[in-house]
Design an enzyme around this catalytic site. Structure first.
Site, PDB file in Angstrom:
ATOM      1  N   ARG A 107     -56.470 -85.341  -4.328  1.00  0.00           N
ATOM      2  CA  ARG A 107     -55.933 -86.440  -3.510  1.00  0.00           C
ATOM      3  C   ARG A 107     -54.541 -86.095  -2.978  1.00  0.00           C
ATOM      4  NH1 ARG A 107     -55.948 -92.501  -5.834  1.00  0.00           N
ATOM      5  NH2 ARG A 107     -54.623 -91.676  -7.502  1.00  0.00           N
ATOM      6  N   ARG A 155     -49.489 -87.244  -5.738  1.00  0.00           N
ATOM      7  CA  ARG A 155     -48.844 -88.166  -6.669  1.00  0.00           C
ATOM      8  C   ARG A 155     -48.566 -87.425  -7.961  1.00  0.00           C
ATOM      9  NH1 ARG A 155     -52.166 -93.734  -7.177  1.00  0.00           N
ATOM     10  NH2 ARG A 155     -51.759 -93.341  -9.372  1.00  0.00           N
ATOM     11  N   ARG A 192     -55.038 -90.088 -18.084  1.00  0.00           N
ATOM     12  CA  ARG A 192     -55.325 -91.397 -17.481  1.00  0.00           C
ATOM     13  C   ARG A 192     -56.779 -91.807 -17.739  1.00  0.00           C
ATOM     14  NH1 ARG A 192     -53.686 -90.340 -11.610  1.00  0.00           N
ATOM     15  NH2 ARG A 192     -54.385 -92.450 -11.182  1.00  0.00           N
ATOM     16  N   LYS A 248     -60.858 -97.441  -5.981  1.00  0.00           N
ATOM     17  CA  LYS A 248     -60.456 -98.847  -5.874  1.00  0.00           C
ATOM     18  C   LYS A 248     -59.601 -99.083  -4.625  1.00  0.00           C
ATOM     19  CE  LYS A 248     -58.565 -98.967 -10.064  1.00  0.00           C
ATOM     20  NZ  LYS A 248     -58.886 -97.638 -10.627  1.00  0.00           N
ATOM     21  N   ARG A 263     -55.833-104.316 -16.707  1.00  0.00           N
ATOM     22  CA  ARG A 263     -56.215-103.044 -17.317  1.00  0.00           C
ATOM     23  C   ARG A 263     -56.327-103.146 -18.829  1.00  0.00           C
ATOM     24  NH1 ARG A 263     -54.023 -99.644 -12.806  1.00  0.00           N
ATOM     25  NH2 ARG A 263     -54.566 -97.475 -13.148  1.00  0.00           N
TER      26      ARG A 263
END
Ligand code: AMP
Length: 214
Positions: A128, A161, A172, A14, A89
């Site tokens: 990431r 992160r 998640r 996203k 969400r």
């Protein structure tokens, strides 16, 4: 006030797609995740409220999210066009957004569902890395920086992160299935859902989205 939404599991791309759309259009990018991380960094009361939920990969309460989004939209102009990334969400948030937009003479024009196979998502998130200074996004194998751990753009240090650790990533994804996936039906019924194959490269996925932008 026109708005579009980027919908998809964590790791669907996203943020990356939002950057591509922002560069090619006049949409203003609004990421609730970025807003919350900024609030934590600034030590505001919203940041304090959100921190524990984010560290566990749980959703921050709807009223907190709807408040920060309403505050953000109230700062804008009637002619602004917004692109939401990571919001809404939950169904509660989607209904809250509809109410807020109705007050501002706006509506949700299109919702782009970024479809990516789960194994690709897990690999994307756990690899990431993000620049602490400028926020540029890398991936240990797919988009490596030239020097390991150092940002190509500003020389800042890269970090993972805290919620991209493998255990939190799995939570998640579970939270997405349990709380966010129902938005697909919600927006499909309204006739505004557009499916994008986001398991390809950022460039191809962005091109597909731009070609389907009404
Ligand atoms: P993101 O950067 O969109 O992946 O969001 C990171 C984390 O921020 C999520 O795992 C949630 O804890 C929180 N968050 C971001 N956006 C929302 C939202 N719309 N509703 C609830 N929690 C959110």
């Amino acid at each position: 006030m026109d708005t579009i939404i980027l919908l998809g599991a964590p790791g669907a791309g996203k943020g990356t797609l939002a950057e591509g759309v922002r560069a090619a259009t006049d949409f203003i990018h609004v990421s609730t995740g970025d807003m919350l991380r900024a609030a934590i960094k600034a030590g505001t009361s919203t940041g304090l409220e959100a921190k524990a939920f984010m560290e566990k990969g749980e959703l921050v309460p709807d009223e907190v999210i709807l408040r920060i989004v309403r505050e953000r939209l109230a700062q804008g102009k009637a002619t602004d066009r917004y692109m939401f990334d990571g919001f809404p969400r939950t169904l509660e948030q989607a209904r809250g957004l509809d109410e807020t937009l109705a007050e501002l003479n706006g509506r949700v024009n299109q919702v782009f569902l970024l479809e990516v196979p789960t194994p690709v998502i897990v690999s994307r998130l756990s690899g990431r890395r993000i620049c602490k200074s400028c926020g540029a996004v890398y991936h240990v194998t797919n988009i490596p920086s030239k020097v390991e751990g150092v940002c190509d753009q500003c020389g800042g240090p890269l970090y993972q992160r805290p919620d991209d650790s493998e255990e939190t990533v799995l939570n998640r994804l579970e939270v997405y299935q349990r709380q966010t996936a129902s938005l697909i039906d919600f927006y499909e019924t309204k006739g505004v859902l557009v499916r994008i194959n986001a398991g390809t490269t950022p460039r191809d996925a962005t091109a597909e989205l731009l070609s389907k932008l009404a």
